[in-house]
Write a protein that holds these residues in place. Structure first.
Motif, PDB file in Angstrom:
ATOM      1  N   ARG A 740       0.819  -1.217   0.000  1.00 24.39           N
ATOM      2  CA  ARG A 740       0.000   0.000   0.000  1.00 24.39           C
ATOM      3  C   ARG A 740       0.856   1.272   0.000  1.00 24.39           C
ATOM      4  NH1 ARG A 740      -5.412  -0.034   1.195  1.00 24.39           N
ATOM      5  NH2 ARG A 740      -6.353  -2.074   1.627  1.00 24.39           N
ATOM      6  N   ALA A 741       2.091   1.161   0.379  1.00 25.39           N
ATOM      7  CA  ALA A 741       2.958   2.328   0.470  1.00 25.39           C
ATOM      8  C   ALA A 741       4.287   2.032  -0.209  1.00 25.39           C
ATOM      9  CB  ALA A 741       3.181   2.722   1.929  1.00 25.39           C
ATOM     10  N   SER A 742       4.974   3.087  -0.573  1.00 26.20           N
ATOM     11  CA  SER A 742       6.298   2.933  -1.167  1.00 26.20           C
ATOM     12  C   SER A 742       7.138   4.168  -0.866  1.00 26.20           C
ATOM     13  CB  SER A 742       6.200   2.722  -2.683  1.00 26.20           C
ATOM     14  OG  SER A 742       5.680   3.877  -3.317  1.00 26.20           O
ATOM     15  N   ILE A 743       8.437   3.939  -0.775  1.00 27.97           N
ATOM     16  CA  ILE A 743       9.418   5.023  -0.642  1.00 27.97           C
ATOM     17  C   ILE A 743      10.386   4.908  -1.816  1.00 27.97           C
ATOM     18  CG2 ILE A 743      11.309   5.973   0.734  1.00 27.97           C
ATOM     19  CD1 ILE A 743       9.911   5.076   3.211  1.00 27.97           C
ATOM     20  N   LYS A 744      10.590   6.022  -2.494  1.00 29.78           N
ATOM     21  CA  LYS A 744      11.484   6.047  -3.645  1.00 29.78           C
ATOM     22  C   LYS A 744      12.536   7.138  -3.449  1.00 29.78           C
ATOM     23  CE  LYS A 744       7.639   4.707  -6.674  1.00 29.78           C
ATOM     24  NZ  LYS A 744       6.841   5.061  -7.873  1.00 29.78           N
ATOM     25  N   ILE A 745      13.760   6.810  -3.779  1.00 32.10           N
ATOM     26  CA  ILE A 745      14.850   7.786  -3.755  1.00 32.10           C
ATOM     27  C   ILE A 745      15.477   7.797  -5.146  1.00 32.10           C
ATOM     28  CG2 ILE A 745      17.060   8.432  -2.722  1.00 32.10           C
ATOM     29  CD1 ILE A 745      16.227   6.899  -0.225  1.00 32.10           C
ATOM     30  N   LEU A 746      15.618   8.965  -5.729  1.00 39.25           N
ATOM     31  CA  LEU A 746      16.155   9.039  -7.079  1.00 39.25           C
ATOM     32  C   LEU A 746      17.198  10.142  -7.192  1.00 39.25           C
ATOM     33  CD1 LEU A 746      14.833  11.565  -9.082  1.00 39.25           C
ATOM     34  CD2 LEU A 746      12.802  10.380  -8.265  1.00 39.25           C
ATOM     35  N   ILE A 747      18.101   9.947  -8.136  1.00 40.45           N
ATOM     36  CA  ILE A 747      19.107  10.957  -8.495  1.00 40.45           C
ATOM     37  C   ILE A 747      18.917  11.253  -9.976  1.00 40.45           C
ATOM     38  CG2 ILE A 747      21.542  11.578  -8.504  1.00 40.45           C
ATOM     39  CD1 ILE A 747      22.016   9.358  -6.472  1.00 40.45           C
ATOM     40  N   ASN A 748      18.653  12.495 -10.310  1.00 31.28           N
ATOM     41  CA  ASN A 748      18.361  12.880 -11.682  1.00 31.28           C
ATOM     42  C   ASN A 748      19.554  13.583 -12.319  1.00 31.28           C
ATOM     43  OD1 ASN A 748      16.007  13.168 -13.700  1.00 31.28           O
ATOM     44  ND2 ASN A 748      16.892  15.225 -13.670  1.00 31.28           N
ATOM     45  N   ASP A 749      19.802  13.251 -13.595  1.00 31.08           N
ATOM     46  CA  ASP A 749      20.870  13.887 -14.385  1.00 31.08           C
ATOM     47  C   ASP A 749      22.194  13.884 -13.603  1.00 31.08           C
ATOM     48  OD1 ASP A 749      22.138  15.134 -16.450  1.00 31.08           O
ATOM     49  OD2 ASP A 749      21.232  17.102 -16.122  1.00 31.08           O
TER      50      ASP A 749
END
Length: 811
Positions: A740-749
């Motif tokens: 039901r839940a999610s955590i996302k970590i991203l690095i762009n460019d």
């Protein structure tokens, strides 16, 4: 055009007459399950006994009852089906006597135990899907796009390019019609970019890319249509979600949103609210060389830093009311309010040919803007039967309002005379656009393989732009009549279309024709000048599909399309960066027209190769002009003679293992611009390519990782040569609380290589430009879904005022 509209109504009335001209024979019945409970939404299909061809269809109501009416003489079977139950066939039903009712009584359907036995479906759509008529980007399945803006997601889509001026192109062609949930937004590319910059990607479910849309769509969009589909939820009950993000690049950003969906019996209510706050910074560098008699005389070096702070509120809501199995009424309300502050400083150093500085100019440019966008839609859909015969009617009203105030403070120093000049300038720029639209669409299948579509539409738009400039003299505001301009533009568009789709053996054929009449008036109140336009244009479409075998399929498509100028591009007002650089509209802009051809081969329904060719006349192109006597350069849009575009594209999805999938897209294209511009012959031809690739990895403990990247090679846009750009991004996701839940970590460019660099070397113009936005950042995103996981999807609906909305500028 009246003849076209009359023809559209004749098609409607003739089709309706066909449906009602038969004798009033009825077949009725009731469907129940093994527990004798009535079954709703069972598919009831009336088939000819001789060849099992479909005659008519319907679905059962809440009491399990159905009614098939206007049945011709003959012998029939009835097929009953619903997911989770065994199919049922009722045979040998004879209809011979007029004005009678045949009641087949109560039929029991049995559950399919094998189908219902604890099957857990966990299939996930790939990030990129290729279909016969479109390419689909499933945004909600991407990790690296979480918490981004819709524009950032669009820029990563296959074949799509967004330049430093927010012009959106598809496969190297400009003039893309951007739609939201199948509804044109009436904005220019730059306006759409401003809208999408303030739209969190959490609102986006998928992006549909269509290079050759059918006649049902508005003919605008030289390069095709990009439809951004927003998220909605699924089945009876209530559910919703919360999401939020925080990012940090050179500047921070944050967003927070809520959406809900409630469906009970005949009523479905849905809505959402999103708040987006973000800061960003742009570093702009311009070098201009001025010449006299081909000898370098002066060099202008401009450095600008532009700080942006924006607050945006997005909200929408709607109600669908299912009156019965045949009639659905809907109300859609959308709103957006935004306030933004731009603070810019621009330093211009003016050098002699030998490199010695002659003078400088420092300009501080502060602007405060507010804009709002409201729209309302009333719609009715009537289904004549379950075979697909239906009529949809839409009434739309949309209003866009913008008010922007800019203040310029300039100081210029001449190092030779030591003279210092100071200037204060104010720009007050209110602008509003009102749109009214009505449209009707009719669909009628003649058989399982043949269908007709027809429709009419009429829209009326009024755009009012009042640009007022003031100079400060002794702290008093004095109107500057040389820059002030009041422009009013009104436009009425009437359209009708008809389209036929059929299948003959292994061939699928679709042909359509759309006619549009445009009646437009533009008035420059300040200079007391005006123009009038009234023209009718026809836009044919043709599609041919050939199935060679189960693994190979060929598709050919042809269409004629066009693009009208945006409302603000027609307004010749000036927007200043400093006293040497400004942007200006062009009231003489005319529509551009294109012929588009495409041949595609699909292998195993996944791997595709597409060859395309198009020729566009009267191309609307962003152009720079240079005035040597005043050392000024301004940006505008003009019609040049022709653009030829041809290329080849490959879509290559790969599943290396169960835990590693890859989506890859490669597009090579050639742009050839020709025309007569600024006293010279323009003839620029260049080959370019872009690549997109994403790698998705499913890991234990509900972790997943994504790595994606894109590359755009050198290309020409009119007289501007754009240097290569590329970007690599990555992200990791962890699912929580029973998914039901999610955590996302991203690095762009990651490597900060998506900055724009371009140059112009044409006649007296010798310019180099570089622009670096805040594209490298780290962002954390959280999403939580509450309520039932199986709430029925809110009805997707295309309103009638979208093409007009796409032509509003919001930047």
């Amino acid at each position: 055009m009246k003849k076209i509209i009359h023809l559209g109504w004749i098609v409607f009335l003739f089709s309706a007459q066909l449906l009602s001209a038969q004798s009033a024979r009825l077949i009725t019945g009731k469907i129940v399950d093994e527990g004798k409970s009535p079954m709703e939404f069972v598919n009831v299909m009336l088939l000819k006994s001789s060849d099992t061809s479909l005659v008519k269809g319907t679905i059962t109501d809440r009491e399990g009852k159905f009614e098939l009416e206007n049945i011709p003489d003959g012998n029939y079977n009835i097929s009953l089906s619903q997911l989770g139950f065994d199919k049922k066939l009722i045979q040998d039903i004879e209809i011979m006597v007029p004005n009678t009712t045949k009641n087949i009584g109560t039929t029991i359907m049995n559950k399919n135990i094998t189908l219902l036995e604890g099957v857990d479906v966990v299939a996930k759509k790939p990030f990129i899907e290729h279909h016969t008529d479109k390419t689909v980007v499933n945004v909600e399945n991407s990790i690296v796009d979480a918490g981004s803006t819709a524009l950032e997601v669009l820029q990563k889509s296959p074949g799509v390019t967004v330049d430093n001026s927010d012009n959106i192109s598809l496969k190297g062609k400009n003039g893309v019609n951007i739609m939201l949930d199948g509804k044109p937004s009436h904005l220019s590319n730059a306006d759409v970019a401003a809208l999408l910059k303030n739209m969190p990607s959490d609102q986006v479910q998928k992006i549909e890319i269509m290079t050759n849309p059918p006649a049902k769509f508005d003919a605008s969009g030289n390069a095709g249509v990009i439809n951004i589909v927003l998220k909605k939820d699924k089945k009876m009950g209530a559910n919703g979600g919360l999401h939020g993000s925080f990012g940090q690049g050179k500047r921070p950003d944050a967003s927070l949103g809520l959406n809900f969906n409630f469906r009970q019996n005949k009523t479905n209510v849905f809505g959402s609210y999103d708040y987006d706050w973000r800061k960003s910074i742009e570093d702009l560098y311009i070098k201009r060389n001025f010449r006299i008699n081909d000898q370098l005389s002066s060099v202008f070096l401009q450095n600008s830093n532009i700080e942006y702070i924006g607050n945006t509120h997005n909200y929408k809501g709607g109600i669908d009311y299912y009156l019965d199995a045949k009639n659905t009424f809907g109300v859609l309300l959308n709103g957006m309010n935004s306030s933004n502050v731009n603070e810019g400083s621009n330093v211009t150093d003016i050098l002699a040919a030998n490199g010695v500085e002659k003078s400088d100019a420092v300009t501080f440019n502060n602007s405060n803007g507010k804009w709002s966008d409201y729209s309302a839609n009333l719609n009715w859909q009537h289904k004549f039967d379950t075979t697909g015969t239906q009529l949809s009617i839409d009434l739309d009203y949309a209003y866009f309002d913008r008010h922007n105030i800019q203040n310029f403070n300039s100081k210029a120093t001449d190092y030779i005379t030591n003279e210092v000049l100071k200037e204060q300038l104010k720009n007050d720029n209110p602008s509003d656009v009102a749109i009214k639209s009505v449209k009707a669409d009719f669909e009628h299948p003649f058989s399982e393989n043949t269908k007709m579509e027809a429709g009419i539409k009429s829209s009326y738009v009024v755009s009012d732009n009042n640009v007022m400039y003031y100079n400060y003299l002794d702290q008093l505001e004095v109107p500057d009549t040389t820059k002030t301009n009041h422009f009013i533009y009104s436009e009425n568009i009437n359209a009708a279309y008809v389209s036929f789709n059929t299948k003959i053996k292994d061939f699928g054929i679709q042909a359509g024709l759309r006619g549009e009449q445009t009646v437009a008036t533009g008035e420059q109140v300040t200079s007391d000048t005006s123009f009038n336009r009234n023209y009718i244009k026809l836009f044919p479409t043709f599609y041919l599909e050939r199935s060679l075998n189960k693994n190979h399929q060929l598709n050919f498509s042809f269409s004629r399309r066009y693009d009208r100028p945006s409302y603000q591009d027609l307004n010749p007002f000036r927007y200043f960066l400093d006293q040497y650089t400004y942007q200006q509209g062009n009231s003489l802009l005319e529509p551009q027209y294109s012929y588009n051809f495409e041949l595609a081969h699909t292998f195993k329904g996944a791997y595709s190769t597409t060859i395309n060719y198009s020729v566009t006349d009267n191309v609307i192109t962003q152009i720079t002009h240079q005035i040597d006597s005043t050392f000024t350069t301004y940006l505008t849009k003009e019609n040049i003679n022709k653009l030829e575009n041809y290329g080849i594209a490959f879509s290559i999805p790969i599943s290396f293992t169960k835990w590693w999938t890859s989506n890859n897209y490669i597009n090579y294209y050639v742009n050839h611009y020709t025309g007569y511009f600024d006293g010279g012959n323009l003839d620029e031809k260049s080959g370019s390519f872009n690549i997109y690739s994403s790698q998705s990895f499913s890991l234990p403990s509900k972790f997943s990782i994504e790595l994606s990247g894109w590359y755009q090679s050198e290309q020409y846009y009119g007289i501007i040569k754009v240097q290569p750009m590329w970007s690599i991004s990555t992200g990791i996701e962890k699912k929580l609380f029973d998914d039901r839940a999610s955590i996302k970590i991203l690095i762009n460019d990651i490597f900060y290589k998506s900055s724009f660099k371009g140059s112009t070397h044409y006649l007296n113009q010798d310019v180099e430009i570089s622009s670096a936005d805040d594209t490298r950042f780290v962002r954390i995103h959280f999403n939580y879904r509450f309520g039932k996981k199986t709430v029925a999807q809110a009805r997707r609906h295309q309103t009638g005022a979208e093409e007009e909305r796409n032509r509003i500028k919001k930047d």
